[in-house]
Design a protein around this motif. Structure first.
Motif, short mmCIF file in Angstrom:
data_model
loop_
_atom_site.label_atom_id
_atom_site.label_comp_id
_atom_site.label_asym_id
_atom_site.label_seq_id
_atom_site.Cartn_x
_atom_site.Cartn_y
_atom_site.Cartn_z
N ASP A 131 12.54 10.44 5.63
CA ASP A 131 12.04 9.24 5.02
C ASP A 131 13.15 9.15 3.72
O ASP A 131 12.51 9.47 2.85
CB ASP A 131 10.49 9.18 4.88
N PRO A 132 14.37 9.06 4.04
CA PRO A 132 14.89 8.79 2.85
C PRO A 132 14.74 7.49 2.04
O PRO A 132 15.21 7.67 0.90
CB PRO A 132 16.68 8.31 3.26
N GLN A 133 14.26 6.46 2.57
CA GLN A 133 13.91 5.35 1.87
C GLN A 133 13.06 5.73 0.69
O GLN A 133 12.77 5.16 -0.41
CB GLN A 133 13.47 4.24 2.59
N THR B 134 21.32 3.54 -0.66
CA THR B 134 20.91 5.16 -1.02
C THR B 134 20.38 5.67 0.46
O THR B 134 20.53 6.88 0.49
CB THR B 134 19.73 4.80 -2.11
N ASP B 135 19.84 4.87 1.15
CA ASP B 135 19.26 5.66 2.46
C ASP B 135 20.35 6.04 3.17
O ASP B 135 20.31 7.43 3.65
CB ASP B 135 18.74 4.48 3.40
N GLY C 102 12.97 4.47 -8.45
CA GLY C 102 12.85 3.01 -8.90
C GLY C 102 13.70 2.28 -8.25
O GLY C 102 13.76 0.90 -8.61
N ALA C 103 14.31 2.52 -6.81
CA ALA C 103 14.98 1.39 -6.21
C ALA C 103 14.25 0.28 -5.69
O ALA C 103 13.24 0.69 -5.07
CB ALA C 103 15.68 2.12 -4.91
N ASN C 104 14.62 -0.85 -6.01
CA ASN C 104 13.61 -2.18 -5.37
C ASN C 104 14.48 -3.32 -4.79
O ASN C 104 13.94 -4.25 -4.55
CB ASN C 104 12.68 -2.42 -6.59
N GLU C 105 15.84 -3.21 -5.02
CA GLU C 105 16.56 -4.08 -4.47
C GLU C 105 17.08 -3.69 -3.21
O GLU C 105 17.27 -2.50 -2.68
CB GLU C 105 17.76 -4.22 -5.31
#
Length: 442
Positions: free
Chosen positions: A331-333, A350-351, A340-343
């Motif tokens: 689960d990289p997400q 990042t995934d 704090g990634a939200n976009e």
């Protein structure tokens, strides 16, 4: 070596290893926790700013490796030979050398904050948060240096449990003060850096208890017939060179990623560097155990005991890397959201980056452990070659990938480390090298 001796050495190995892993928390967990809290309370630019400041942290760690790690090996060998005067002499040089260097960095933090920040960050949106985080860190540099120095020496001198307790409390204080300083006192990203410094100061105070123990061999002395600094630097040089190269790699990689993939890319890279901190948690623990417990066996000239330690070290690092890699791939997400990634663009980039980097760090860890093995076997030239190759191979590969195949930029580390593994195997065979422990000391 009989079964009872094997069992005792195995118990000692695990005691050293878990203590060393907790020691490594001092160098890595503070940054990881800072990044997670900053990402959620301040935003992605804060996480990027911490990553852009990491070359300075790595530079401090480089000097610590040169002084403390080299001295730690020498102290371990001296204790193995029952030369307590030599051990105290090496400790004295290590402690004061670390303290003086930390004070020099504090002066630089007062006099040249903009200049140093400019070397690290050329992006106008990220310059100020990077400066804010960096300045407080430089002011607290003596705490960083002394904490790392004492944790190495106290552990080698037979109090790894005390070091473990100090590191746990250090990081608990850091975690608690992160939230207090950022959210409740409104200090922003400076609060994150300040919390790490205060945590280290608390850890230092706790480790001072070692000097109340009757079997303490660490005291200040300048009396010994043999000089210290040449031996300290010689022992620590391969590790320090590797760390210097890593500092150069961080500077170059940050610049390449920022120019090629922008703020989204540098955020993804920052998360990947925090993933590396998790790998380093196990790697540093393994290497410190080899340096300390392994050096003691070298001092004794006990070949069988030394090889037992090597087998256990490689077994542990293999299991740790496999488990970490599986966790990332599941689960990289979730990891991206943790920072704090939200976009959508941030999460997607990042995934992909995390999956690639989780594989890339596996050969990196093996290469680093092998470097320690070469050093302990007195194959100094090979250890020095690996020190340079660890990071300097990545820079040209990353530069070429950014220009020729930018869509595959994240594979640069994996390609470079595979090249290094092949080079090490080739040089080992060409040099007809054999791993032989020095003859038993008389």
């Amino acid at each position: 070596m009989n079964s009872e001796e094997r069992s005792a050495l195995t118990t000692q190995f695990w005691r050293f290893l878990w203590s060393a892993i907790l020691i490594a928390l001092s160098g890595c967990l503070g940054n990881v926790v800072d990044s997670i809290i900053v990402g959620n309370l301040i935003g992605g630019d804060g996480v990027s700013a911490i990553n852009l400041s990491k070359p300075v942290v790595q530079f401090m760690f480089t000097i610590s490796m040169l002084i403390s790690a080299g001295a730690g090996m020498l102290v371990g060998m001296a204790l193995g030979k029952q030369d307590h005067q030599r051990a105290a002499y090496i400790y004295t040089h290590s402690f004061f050398g670390s303290l003086v260097f930390g004070l020099l960095l504090t002066v630089c933090g007062f006099l040249f904050p903009d200049l140093i920040t400019g070397w690290l960050c050329q992006n106008e949106h990220l310059f100020q948060p990077t400066r804010d985080y960096l300045v407080v860190m430089l002011w607290g540099a003596p705490a960083y240096m002394v904490m790392w120095a004492l944790s190495t020496m106290v552990g080698v001198d037979g109090s790894p449990r005390l070091v473990s307790i100090a590191i746990l409390i250090d990081n608990a204080v850091n975690l608690g003060l992160d939230i207090v300083f950022i959210q409740y006192l409104g200090w922003g990203i400076e609060g994150s850096s300040a919390a790490t410094v205060v945590g280290h100061l608390v850890g230092i105070v706790i480790m001072l208890r070692h000097w109340l123990y009757a079997d303490n061999h660490l005291h200040f002395t300048h009396v010994h017939e043999q000089p210290a600094w040449g031996s300290i630097i010689s022992q620590g040089a391969p590790l320090a060179v590797a760390s210097i190269c890593l500092t150069l790699l961080l500077l170059s990689a940050n610049s390449i990623v920022l120019s090629s993939l922008g703020r989204t890319g540098i955020f993804a890279f920052a998360v990947c560097m925090n993933l590396l901190q998790i790998y380093n948690l196990f790697l540093s623990g393994t290497c410190r155990t080899l340096q300390s417990l392994g050096a003691i066996q070298v001092g004794k000239g006990d070949q069988e005991a030394f090889r037992l330690i090597l087998r256990k070290a490689f077994s542990f690092i293999t299991i740790a890397m496999i488990l970490t890699c599986v966790f990332v791939w599941i689960d990289p997400q979730a990891i991206a959201h943790l920072f704090g990634a939200n976009e959508p663009a941030q999460i997607a980039e990042t995934d992909h980056a995390l999956r690639v980097f989780s594989l890339s760090f596996i050969p990196f860890c093996y290469i680093y452990v092998v470097m320690i093995v070469y050093k302990l076997y007195n194959c100094h030239k090979m250890a020095l070659f690996i020190s340079f190759a660890l990071s300097l191979t990545v820079i040209p590969v990353m530069w070429l990938m950014a220009r020729l195949m930018p869509d595959y930029l994240w594979y640069s580390y994996l390609i470079a480390y595979v090249i290094e593994v092949l080079a090490i195997v080739a040089l080992h065979k060409m040099g007809h090298m054999r791993f032989e422990l020095p003859k038993k000391a008389k």
